[in-house]
Design an enzyme around this catalytic site. Sequence first.
Site, PDB file in Angstrom:
ATOM      1  N   TYR A 179       4.870  15.736 -23.425  1.00 49.04           N
ATOM      2  CA  TYR A 179       6.336  15.838 -23.351  1.00 49.04           C
ATOM      3  C   TYR A 179       6.944  15.996 -24.749  1.00 49.04           C
ATOM      4  CZ  TYR A 179       6.165  13.869 -18.546  1.00 49.04           C
ATOM      5  OH  TYR A 179       5.920  13.628 -17.206  1.00 49.04           O
TER       6      TYR A 179
ATOM      7  N   ALA B 256       5.728  -3.507  -7.578  1.00 52.73           N
ATOM      8  CA  ALA B 256       6.877  -2.762  -8.109  1.00 52.73           C
ATOM      9  C   ALA B 256       6.653  -1.278  -7.869  1.00 52.73           C
ATOM     10  CB  ALA B 256       7.039  -3.005  -9.604  1.00 52.73           C
TER      11      ALA B 256
ATOM     12  N   TYR C 187      13.947   3.070 -13.775  1.00 53.82           N
ATOM     13  CA  TYR C 187      12.839   2.107 -13.679  1.00 53.82           C
ATOM     14  C   TYR C 187      13.123   0.865 -14.510  1.00 53.82           C
ATOM     15  CZ  TYR C 187       8.427  -0.114 -15.015  1.00 53.82           C
ATOM     16  OH  TYR C 187       7.445  -1.044 -15.299  1.00 53.82           O
TER      17      TYR C 187
ATOM     18  N   ASP D 115       8.112  -4.045 -21.448  1.00 53.37           N
ATOM     19  CA  ASP D 115       8.898  -3.991 -22.693  1.00 53.37           C
ATOM     20  C   ASP D 115      10.009  -2.935 -22.597  1.00 53.37           C
ATOM     21  OD1 ASP D 115       7.317  -1.692 -22.769  1.00 53.37           O
ATOM     22  OD2 ASP D 115       6.603  -1.984 -24.815  1.00 53.37           O
TER      23      ASP D 115
ATOM     24  N   LEU E 147       0.830  -1.211   0.000  1.00 55.14           N
ATOM     25  CA  LEU E 147       0.000   0.000   0.000  1.00 55.14           C
ATOM     26  C   LEU E 147       0.862   1.258   0.000  1.00 55.14           C
ATOM     27  CD1 LEU E 147      -2.990  -1.023   2.312  1.00 55.14           C
ATOM     28  CD2 LEU E 147      -2.847  -1.109  -0.195  1.00 55.14           C
TER      29      LEU E 147
ATOM     30  N   LYS F 109      -0.175   8.600 -14.647  1.00 50.07           N
ATOM     31  CA  LYS F 109       0.191   8.050 -15.947  1.00 50.07           C
ATOM     32  C   LYS F 109      -0.588   8.780 -17.045  1.00 50.07           C
ATOM     33  CE  LYS F 109       2.850   4.867 -13.982  1.00 50.07           C
ATOM     34  NZ  LYS F 109       2.434   3.693 -13.289  1.00 50.07           N
ATOM     35  N   LEU F 110      -0.047   8.767 -18.269  1.00 46.85           N
ATOM     36  CA  LEU F 110      -0.535   9.666 -19.323  1.00 46.85           C
ATOM     37  C   LEU F 110      -2.066   9.667 -19.483  1.00 46.85           C
ATOM     38  CD1 LEU F 110       0.171  11.599 -21.736  1.00 46.85           C
ATOM     39  CD2 LEU F 110       0.125   9.558 -23.187  1.00 46.85           C
TER      40      LEU F 110
ATOM     41  N   SER G  51       6.620   1.717 -10.198  1.00 42.05           N
ATOM     42  CA  SER G  51       6.304   1.552 -11.620  1.00 42.05           C
ATOM     43  C   SER G  51       6.365   2.827 -12.469  1.00 42.05           C
ATOM     44  CB  SER G  51       4.892   0.951 -11.751  1.00 42.05           C
ATOM     45  OG  SER G  51       3.920   1.916 -11.397  1.00 42.05           O
TER      46      SER G  51
HETATM   47  P1  NAD Z   1       1.189   0.296  -9.797  1.00 43.24           P
HETATM   48  O1  NAD Z   1       2.253   1.275  -9.443  1.00 43.24           O
HETATM   49  O2  NAD Z   1      -0.165   0.780 -10.138  1.00 43.24           O
HETATM   50  O3  NAD Z   1       1.009  -0.749  -8.596  1.00 43.24           O
HETATM   51  C1  NAD Z   1       2.093  -1.316  -7.917  1.00 43.24           C
HETATM   52  C2  NAD Z   1       1.574  -1.952  -6.633  1.00 43.24           C
HETATM   53  O4  NAD Z   1       2.674  -2.553  -5.953  1.00 43.24           O
HETATM   54  C3  NAD Z   1       0.953  -0.953  -5.665  1.00 43.24           C
HETATM   55  O5  NAD Z   1      -0.274  -1.460  -5.167  1.00 43.24           O
HETATM   56  C4  NAD Z   1       1.971  -0.823  -4.549  1.00 43.24           C
HETATM   57  O6  NAD Z   1       1.397  -0.535  -3.286  1.00 43.24           O
HETATM   58  C5  NAD Z   1       2.606  -2.200  -4.581  1.00 43.24           C
HETATM   59  N1  NAD Z   1       3.975  -2.212  -4.046  1.00 43.24           N
HETATM   60  C6  NAD Z   1       4.984  -1.327  -4.312  1.00 43.24           C
HETATM   61  N2  NAD Z   1       6.086  -1.669  -3.628  1.00 43.24           N
HETATM   62  C7  NAD Z   1       5.780  -2.797  -2.922  1.00 43.24           C
HETATM   63  C8  NAD Z   1       6.510  -3.638  -2.046  1.00 43.24           C
HETATM   64  N3  NAD Z   1       7.791  -3.370  -1.733  1.00 43.24           N
HETATM   65  N4  NAD Z   1       5.909  -4.721  -1.532  1.00 43.24           N
HETATM   66  C9  NAD Z   1       4.608  -4.987  -1.802  1.00 43.24           C
HETATM   67  N5  NAD Z   1       3.857  -4.217  -2.621  1.00 43.24           N
HETATM   68  C10 NAD Z   1       4.443  -3.140  -3.178  1.00 43.24           C
HETATM   69  O7  NAD Z   1       1.809  -0.586 -10.968  1.00 43.24           O
HETATM   70  P2  NAD Z   1       1.073  -1.283 -12.205  1.00 43.24           P
HETATM   71  O8  NAD Z   1       0.949  -0.303 -13.292  1.00 43.24           O
HETATM   72  O9  NAD Z   1      -0.124  -2.010 -11.716  1.00 43.24           O
HETATM   73  O10 NAD Z   1       2.200  -2.328 -12.626  1.00 43.24           O
HETATM   74  C11 NAD Z   1       2.196  -3.674 -12.117  1.00 43.24           C
HETATM   75  C12 NAD Z   1       3.395  -4.398 -12.683  1.00 43.24           C
HETATM   76  O11 NAD Z   1       3.349  -4.393 -14.097  1.00 43.24           O
HETATM   77  C13 NAD Z   1       4.726  -3.761 -12.297  1.00 43.24           C
HETATM   78  O12 NAD Z   1       5.641  -4.787 -12.016  1.00 43.24           O
HETATM   79  C14 NAD Z   1       5.145  -2.994 -13.540  1.00 43.24           C
HETATM   80  O13 NAD Z   1       6.541  -2.899 -13.633  1.00 43.24           O
HETATM   81  C15 NAD Z   1       4.549  -3.862 -14.626  1.00 43.24           C
HETATM   82  N6  NAD Z   1       4.213  -3.145 -15.868  1.00 43.24           N
HETATM   83  C16 NAD Z   1       3.333  -2.106 -15.859  1.00 43.24           C
HETATM   84  C17 NAD Z   1       3.003  -1.472 -17.054  1.00 43.24           C
HETATM   85  C18 NAD Z   1       1.993  -0.342 -17.110  1.00 43.24           C
HETATM   86  O14 NAD Z   1       1.777   0.201 -18.194  1.00 43.24           O
HETATM   87  N7  NAD Z   1       1.370   0.029 -16.026  1.00 43.24           N
HETATM   88  C19 NAD Z   1       3.603  -1.878 -18.247  1.00 43.24           C
HETATM   89  C20 NAD Z   1       4.514  -2.926 -18.212  1.00 43.24           C
HETATM   90  C21 NAD Z   1       4.785  -3.575 -17.016  1.00 43.24           C
END
Ligand code: NAD
Length: 356
Positions: free
Chosen positions: A222, A89, A165, A141, A41, A204-205, A91
């Site tokens: 940007y 992550a 990142y 990617d 969280l 995010k965008l 992110s």
């Molecule tokens: P997000 O930032 O919306 O959510 C990340 C979640 O991880 C949050 O709920 C946060 O509380 C939790 N978190 C962060 N650090 C933590 C920790 N140390 N321990 C436990 N929980 C933790 O991210 P997202 O957009 O949902 O992305 C999810 C995954 O998909 C990530 O690994 C990201 O790298 C990958 N990803 C995302 C996208 C995108 O467009 N959003 C694209 C490619 C890959």
Amino acid sequence: MNPPSSDAKTWLVTGGAGFIGANFVLKVIADGVRVVNVDKLTYAGNLDTLAPLAGNDRHIFVQGDIKDRALFQRLLTAHKPEAIINFAAESHVDRSIDGPAAFVETNVVGTLSLLEAARDYWRSMEGPERDRFRFLHVSTDEVYGSLGDEGRFTEATAYAPNSPYSASKAASDHLVRAFHHTYGLPTLTTNCSNNYGPYQFPEKLIPLVIQKALHGEPLPVYGDGLNIRDWLYVGDHCSAIKKVLERGRVGETYNVGGNAERTNIDVVRTICSLLDARRPLPSGKPHDSLITFVKDRPGHDRRYAIDASKLQHELGWQPAQTFETGIAQTVDWYLSNQTWIQRVLDGSYRMERLGA
Ligand code: NAD
């Protein structure tokens, strides 16, 4: 009615209060899976997103950090999941420019800790349970770096991450690969393009532009706006992860993309025209009159494009949404869920520019 928990298979999901993780949790619980959802969280994790699961005995939420190996040892022993799906992550590329250390802590050190807990748990299993177990790591990617005008990323593209990142995600992918090759842990990795859809934090965008446009605020684009991303509807991403988890070949990586390359300026203009039709500005001006070009992101990758043919040919996955259908649904979702936006914008983030 929910089937009794004992009949449901159990998956442990990390980061399931974030954007993609929560979409995944909501989907698989509706499909009958029992989910142990562990999330720290951070600013990006929101329990409001999981409110529809209140009282559902197939959702067990635990606030915790993926670095906490002892916590995962306890949870794995207690709940005996068939799979771990790692979404957790840091992110946001812009935040990684301002503060890369948090990205290394969670994405690299945290993933390593989770892998160690997973390896020990998997080693303690026997027979069919051990054969069935999977560790699926969700990645991006962006690990492949930036493309010129031609070509697309395949699973064979060399890693060349350019931002803190993407460097931290690349490191985590390498650790996952190493745990398969060194210890035999049955891993799967997915590398997907930019996601969009319901419940995305408005830094995010796409949600940022929708939110600012609704309030008649300048829409920051940007650089020259011609950077290209290959957009993937979050529901399609979730169906791909489920397919890879259930049918992917152990030790493999799979690219996931939505066949939807668009320049950033095209994305912003599309949102503007959808809002013109749904929620005209009081001034009567079109929403694209709010577009403002701002200083580019340092090291901004020019183009990403995903070749998802391995996933299509091996596992028969196809995205259900085109960019046009997905973005219209997304705009409608944000228009109907303004309370969610107000609650996640708890004051710590005011949609200001980061990572400049
Ligand atoms: P997000 O930032 O919306 O959510 C990340 C979640 O991880 C949050 O709920 C946060 O509380 C939790 N978190 C962060 N650090 C933590 C920790 N140390 N321990 C436990 N929980 C933790 O991210 P997202 O957009 O949902 O992305 C999810 C995954 O998909 C990530 O690994 C990201 O790298 C990958 N990803 C995302 C996208 C995108 O467009 N959003 C694209 C490619 C890959």
